[in-house]
Design a protein around this motif. Structure first.
Motif, PDB file in Angstrom:
ATOM      1  N   ARG A  21       0.830  -1.202   0.000  1.00 25.13           N
ATOM      2  CA  ARG A  21       0.000   0.000   0.000  1.00 25.13           C
ATOM      3  C   ARG A  21       0.869   1.258   0.000  1.00 25.13           C
ATOM      4  N   ARG A  22       1.957   1.228   0.746  1.00 30.23           N
ATOM      5  CA  ARG A  22       2.864   2.371   0.812  1.00 30.23           C
ATOM      6  C   ARG A  22       3.539   2.611  -0.548  1.00 30.23           C
ATOM      7  N   ILE A  23       3.927   1.545  -1.232  1.00 27.70           N
ATOM      8  CA  ILE A  23       4.542   1.685  -2.560  1.00 27.70           C
ATOM      9  C   ILE A  23       3.536   2.266  -3.548  1.00 27.70           C
ATOM     10  N   ARG A  24       2.296   1.784  -3.506  1.00 24.68           N
ATOM     11  CA  ARG A  24       1.267   2.320  -4.405  1.00 24.68           C
ATOM     12  C   ARG A  24       0.992   3.796  -4.116  1.00 24.68           C
ATOM     13  N   ARG A  25       0.972   4.164  -2.839  1.00 31.85           N
ATOM     14  CA  ARG A  25       0.750   5.561  -2.467  1.00 31.85           C
ATOM     15  C   ARG A  25       1.896   6.437  -2.971  1.00 31.85           C
ATOM     16  N   ASN A  26       3.131   5.980  -2.815  1.00 36.87           N
ATOM     17  CA  ASN A  26       4.281   6.743  -3.290  1.00 36.87           C
ATOM     18  C   ASN A  26       4.257   6.911  -4.805  1.00 36.87           C
ATOM     19  N   ALA A  27       3.814   5.882  -5.518  1.00 37.60           N
ATOM     20  CA  ALA A  27       3.697   5.982  -6.976  1.00 37.60           C
ATOM     21  C   ALA A  27       2.638   7.008  -7.362  1.00 37.60           C
ATOM     22  N   ILE A  29       1.721   9.634  -5.564  1.00 33.87           N
ATOM     23  CA  ILE A  29       2.261  10.960  -5.259  1.00 33.87           C
ATOM     24  C   ILE A  29       3.243  11.395  -6.344  1.00 33.87           C
ATOM     25  N   ALA A  30       4.094  10.474  -6.768  1.00 34.05           N
ATOM     26  CA  ALA A  30       5.056  10.804  -7.827  1.00 34.05           C
ATOM     27  C   ALA A  30       4.334  11.156  -9.124  1.00 34.05           C
ATOM     28  N   ALA A  31       3.252  10.443  -9.428  1.00 35.47           N
ATOM     29  CA  ALA A  31       2.494  10.730 -10.648  1.00 35.47           C
ATOM     30  C   ALA A  31       1.804  12.090 -10.560  1.00 35.47           C
ATOM     31  N   LEU A  32       1.299  12.438  -9.385  1.00 38.70           N
ATOM     32  CA  LEU A  32       0.638  13.730  -9.217  1.00 38.70           C
ATOM     33  C   LEU A  32       1.626  14.893  -9.311  1.00 38.70           C
ATOM     34  N   LEU A  33       2.842  14.688  -8.859  1.00 35.27           N
ATOM     35  CA  LEU A  33       3.832  15.758  -8.880  1.00 35.27           C
ATOM     36  C   LEU A  33       4.602  15.844 -10.198  1.00 35.27           C
ATOM     37  N   PHE A  34       4.369  14.919 -11.103  1.00 32.40           N
ATOM     38  CA  PHE A  34       5.108  14.879 -12.359  1.00 32.40           C
ATOM     39  C   PHE A  34       4.785  16.078 -13.251  1.00 32.40           C
ATOM     40  N   LEU A  35       3.523  16.387 -13.452  1.00 31.65           N
ATOM     41  CA  LEU A  35       3.146  17.504 -14.311  1.00 31.65           C
ATOM     42  C   LEU A  35       3.627  18.839 -13.742  1.00 31.65           C
ATOM     43  N   GLN A  83       0.490  -0.185  -9.667  1.00 28.65           N
ATOM     44  CA  GLN A  83      -0.856  -0.261  -9.108  1.00 28.65           C
ATOM     45  C   GLN A  83      -1.486  -1.638  -9.242  1.00 28.65           C
ATOM     46  N   ALA A  84      -1.112  -2.396 -10.267  1.00 27.54           N
ATOM     47  CA  ALA A  84      -1.837  -3.629 -10.554  1.00 27.54           C
ATOM     48  C   ALA A  84      -1.033  -4.910 -10.396  1.00 27.54           C
ATOM     49  N   ALA A  85       0.262  -4.835 -10.412  1.00 33.20           N
ATOM     50  CA  ALA A  85       1.092  -6.047 -10.428  1.00 33.20           C
ATOM     51  C   ALA A  85       1.248  -6.617  -9.017  1.00 33.20           C
ATOM     52  N   GLN A  90       6.421  -4.464  -7.708  1.00 30.93           N
ATOM     53  CA  GLN A  90       6.048  -3.084  -7.451  1.00 30.93           C
ATOM     54  C   GLN A  90       7.246  -2.179  -7.167  1.00 30.93           C
ATOM     55  N   LYS A  91       8.192  -2.645  -6.389  1.00 36.18           N
ATOM     56  CA  LYS A  91       9.328  -1.794  -6.034  1.00 36.18           C
ATOM     57  C   LYS A  91      10.164  -1.458  -7.265  1.00 36.18           C
ATOM     58  N   GLY A  92      10.395  -2.427  -8.128  1.00 34.34           N
ATOM     59  CA  GLY A  92      11.129  -2.173  -9.358  1.00 34.34           C
ATOM     60  C   GLY A  92      10.381  -1.231 -10.294  1.00 34.34           C
ATOM     61  N   ALA A  93       9.068  -1.395 -10.364  1.00 36.86           N
ATOM     62  CA  ALA A  93       8.275  -0.519 -11.218  1.00 36.86           C
ATOM     63  C   ALA A  93       8.250   0.906 -10.678  1.00 36.86           C
ATOM     64  N   LEU A  94       8.228   1.066  -9.353  1.00 34.22           N
ATOM     65  CA  LEU A  94       8.300   2.399  -8.764  1.00 34.22           C
ATOM     66  C   LEU A  94       9.649   3.049  -9.056  1.00 34.22           C
ATOM     67  N   THR A  95      10.711   2.277  -9.002  1.00 30.31           N
ATOM     68  CA  THR A  95      12.035   2.797  -9.341  1.00 30.31           C
ATOM     69  C   THR A  95      12.084   3.214 -10.808  1.00 30.31           C
TER      70      THR A  95
END
Length: 112
Positions: A21-27, A29-35, A83-85, A90-95
């Motif tokens: 859940r923490r990894i999904r939340r961090n992803a 946040i990163a997506a929201l701050l990207f733009l 989000q789905a895997a 998840q950790k590699g995809a977040l990286t």
């Protein structure tokens, strides 16, 4: 006390589920701050002497749109994987998502 079936369905969250859940939340946040990061990079670039000269006189290097779109597709794909895997990916995809977002911001900074 009476037995409540709704309370019986609530199980304590395992540490693995909390980490996922923490990894999904961090992803997210990163997506929201990207733009906003892309916009801030472009504003910063245009406020420099080179960026201002490029806008005022023209003659800027063309922005490689295809490469940028490929980076954006990679960012979206890695976000979907986070989000789905299953948890082991998840950790590699977040990286990968963070690295691709950083590359996209650097690419915006490289081309006024």
């Amino acid at each position: 006390m009476s037995w409540n079936p709704e309370l019986a369905l609530l199980a304590p969250e395992s540490p693995a589920d909390a980490a996922s859940r923490r990894i999904r939340r961090n992803a997210g946040i990163a997506a929201l701050l990207f733009l906003p990061a892309l916009v801030a990079a472009k504003v910063f670039l245009l406020s420099t002497e080179v960026g201002t000269r490029c806008v005022m006189t023209g003659g800027c290097r063309p922005f490689p749109g295809e490469v940028f779109l490929a980076l954006l597709a990679g960012v979206v794909a890695s976000f979907v994987v986070v989000q789905a895997a299953p948890r082991r990916f998840q950790k590699g995809a977040l990286t990968a998502q963070s690295a691709l977002e950083a590359l996209a911001v650097l690419m915006v900074l490289a081309y006024p």
